[in-house]
Design an enzyme around this catalytic site. Structure first.
Site, PDB file in Angstrom:
ATOM      1  N   THR A   1      19.117 -32.091   3.952  1.00  0.00           N
ATOM      2  CA  THR A   1      19.613 -30.721   4.114  1.00  0.00           C
ATOM      3  C   THR A   1      20.085 -30.454   5.530  1.00  0.00           C
ATOM      4  OG1 THR A   1      18.148 -29.928   2.362  1.00  0.00           O
ATOM      5  CG2 THR A   1      19.005 -28.282   3.893  1.00  0.00           C
TER       6      THR A   1
ATOM      7  N   LYS B   1       9.217 -30.682  13.627  1.00  0.00           N
ATOM      8  CA  LYS B   1       8.078 -29.965  14.223  1.00  0.00           C
ATOM      9  C   LYS B   1       6.782 -30.766  14.151  1.00  0.00           C
ATOM     10  CE  LYS B   1       8.433 -28.130   9.816  1.00  0.00           C
ATOM     11  NZ  LYS B   1       9.683 -27.914   9.043  1.00  0.00           N
TER      12      LYS B   1
ATOM     13  N   VAL C   1      11.248 -25.141  15.787  1.00  0.00           N
ATOM     14  CA  VAL C   1      10.581 -23.852  15.573  1.00  0.00           C
ATOM     15  C   VAL C   1      11.635 -22.788  15.303  1.00  0.00           C
ATOM     16  CG1 VAL C   1       9.087 -22.064  16.543  1.00  0.00           C
ATOM     17  CG2 VAL C   1       8.682 -24.453  17.126  1.00  0.00           C
TER      18      VAL C   1
ATOM     19  N   ILE D   1      16.793 -19.647  15.299  1.00  0.00           N
ATOM     20  CA  ILE D   1      16.380 -18.720  16.361  1.00  0.00           C
ATOM     21  C   ILE D   1      16.150 -19.508  17.649  1.00  0.00           C
ATOM     22  CG2 ILE D   1      14.722 -16.954  17.043  1.00  0.00           C
ATOM     23  CD1 ILE D   1      13.934 -16.724  14.088  1.00  0.00           C
TER      24      ILE D   1
ATOM     25  N   GLY E   1      15.182 -22.451  -3.979  1.00  0.00           N
ATOM     26  CA  GLY E   1      15.254 -23.477  -2.951  1.00  0.00           C
ATOM     27  C   GLY E   1      14.540 -23.123  -1.668  1.00  0.00           C
TER      28      GLY E   1
ATOM     29  N   GLU F   1       9.276 -25.949  -1.644  1.00  0.00           N
ATOM     30  CA  GLU F   1       9.315 -27.308  -2.165  1.00  0.00           C
ATOM     31  C   GLU F   1       8.564 -27.376  -3.508  1.00  0.00           C
ATOM     32  OE1 GLU F   1      10.958 -29.706  -0.776  1.00  0.00           O
ATOM     33  OE2 GLU F   1      11.385 -28.800   1.189  1.00  0.00           O
TER      34      GLU F   1
ATOM     35  N   ASP G   1       2.622 -26.000   8.143  1.00  0.00           N
ATOM     36  CA  ASP G   1       3.910 -25.911   8.821  1.00  0.00           C
ATOM     37  C   ASP G   1       3.835 -24.921   9.987  1.00  0.00           C
ATOM     38  OD1 ASP G   1       7.067 -26.213   8.722  1.00  0.00           O
ATOM     39  OD2 ASP G   1       6.676 -24.062   8.716  1.00  0.00           O
TER      40      ASP G   1
ATOM     41  N   LYS H   1       4.248 -25.377  14.286  1.00  0.00           N
ATOM     42  CA  LYS H   1       5.169 -24.571  15.092  1.00  0.00           C
ATOM     43  C   LYS H   1       4.420 -23.777  16.165  1.00  0.00           C
ATOM     44  CE  LYS H   1       8.519 -24.262  11.344  1.00  0.00           C
ATOM     45  NZ  LYS H   1       9.062 -23.433  10.236  1.00  0.00           N
TER      46      LYS H   1
END
Length: 435
Positions: A15, A107, A134, A138, A189, A192, A203, A207
């Site tokens: 992706t 990350k 992260v 942004i 989407g 997962e 996750d 970060k």
């Protein structure tokens, strides 16, 4: 201005890799016009060259051999977008030792091995950049380490996982159950097939570890950060939060109190008047408080092909700028050293929402209040939802408690659940302290 060409080897073409390729194809001329440096993707590492892909690229670019990139003397920059700890960590280290600049969106690698890889980049006089690790698109790491670096930060709090924010937004705005909101996120989407890393907070922990290193100069390993996911959040919790004037968000938070640093990832009730409460669906935001800038928040899409690709290409732009000005060796990262004036102190104190299920009978409220008091825990707000007048019926008793450590709260609740009139502790949710 003498025109230069930078040849890029890309590790991975999923992706983010596909988005990066498309963005360089469409926007590469902007970088070239600005810097006089052309960026060219020369090789792309994939598992299977024969597989059909959503993004078209010339077949001759693809390789299944990492040495075609890592040991190729013509490759100047390696872009790692394959994900996972291994072999990504080893590939990044090998690229650095081969005197290649590196851009990564990984990350997990930066949270676990960022300081060591940064030191390695310094030793080899190459650039290591990881803005995309992260917050997707942004530019939070760049802001903290450049524009805002003169500040002493007292707080960094973020909604840094788009999957969990989408699920909680659907539960809040569309009255979905957790299970239905997760299925919807997967269908769109945003989640997962195995959502564990997102919904259990792993996750976000990675970060937050990177944010802490950047903002506070303290190394806190992801596994040392207290973590709780969103799988136990119910529609009832969402409803009570709304009644009290809050929205529930999965927050990654680090706060400085004098010489200690407290941090955690956990669901938290955010006051509706706070800017973070307005961050919905797959969007991310990071709120920081500095001693000069006071409050600042950066907001945008935190995941997806193009937002993350934007950060990757932004890092490539900075490398191109360094080539154009002949400052690649001056642009190497500064090794992250521990801030010896700060001591990591775990989760710290928070206000808490507690949902107790207990019998509706005389004396219950007084006994519970006395028990909280015996542990030094004050009650800020209380709500009882009646289910009828019959004695012995169980009802929810909703408390917002004053600041307390989670360990101390657990001790009090362990005593409270021993009372025969208490059926269960149904929910415990942090109430965000966002001054």
């Amino acid at each position: 201005m003498n025109k230069q060409k930078i040849k890029i080897g890309m590790l991975g073409f999923g992706t983010v890799g596909g988005g990066t390729y498309r963005m360089l194809a469409s926007n590469g001329k902007i970088i070239e016009d600005s810097t006089g440096v052309e960026l060219e993707i020369s090789r792309i590492l994939v598992r299977d060259k024969s597989r059909k892909r959503d993004v078209d690229a010339p077949a001759e670019l693809f390789t299944e051999d990492p040495d075609d990139i890592l040991k190729n003397p013509d490759i100047d920059v390696v872009v790692e977008v394959m994900g996972g700890l291994q072999p990504a960590t080893d590939y990044i280290a090998e690229a650095i030792r081969s005197k290649k600049h590196v851009v990564t969106a990984n990350k997990a690698v930066i949270a676990k091995d960022g300081p060591g890889l940064t030191d390695l980049a310094v030793q080899n006089k190459v650039i290591l950049r990881y803005e995309a690790s992260v917050g997707g698109g942004i530019p939070i790491l760049n802001a903290l380490s450049t524009s805002l670096q003169a500040n002493e930060f007292t707080e960094v709090t973020g909604i840094v996982n788009g999957t969990t924010n989408y699920i909680l937004s659907q539960m809040t705005d569309n009255d979905m159950s957790y299970e239905d909101a997760l299925k919807d996120a997967q269908a769109r989407g945003f989640a997962e097939a195995d959502p564990t890393a997102d919904v259990e907070g792993y996750d976000a922990v990675n970060k937050l570890s990177i944010l802490i290193s950047t903002a506070f100069g303290v190394r806190v390993a992801p596994e040392d950060i207290p973590r709780e996911g969103i799988t136990n959040i119910t529609k009832e919790d969402i409803g009570f939060a709304t009644q009290f004037g809050y929205k529930i968000k999965l927050l990654a938070q680090a706060r400085r109190y004098r010489s200690t640093l407290e941090c955690h990832v956990q669901p938290a009730m955010v006051p509706m008047g706070h800017p973070l409460a307005t961050v919905n669906n797959e969007f991310n935001a990071v709120f920081a408080k500095g001693n000069a800038v006071d409050d600042v928040m950066l907001y945008g899409k935190g995941a997806g092909a193009m937002p993350t690709a934007s950060a990757v290409v932004g890092d490539l732009f900075e490398i191109a700028r360094a080539y154009a000005t002949g400052t690649t060796e001056q642009s190497i990262p500064t090794a992250v050293n521990d801030n010896t004036s700060l001591t990591f102190d775990g989760e710290g104190q928070n206000m808490y929402y507690v949902n107790l299920i207990a019998e509706d009978m005389p004396g219950v409220l007084g006994t519970i209040a006395t028990t909280f008091g015996n542990y030094g825990i004050g009650i800020d707000t209380f709500l009882q939802r009646s289910r009828g007048r019959k004695t012995g019926r169980h009802v929810p008793l909703i408390y917002i408690l004053h600041e307390v450590t989670r360990d101390r709260l657990n001790e009090a609740l362990e005593e409270i659940v021993k009372f025969t009139f208490v059926k269960e502790v149904k929910s415990i949710i942090s109430v965000a302290c966002l001054d």
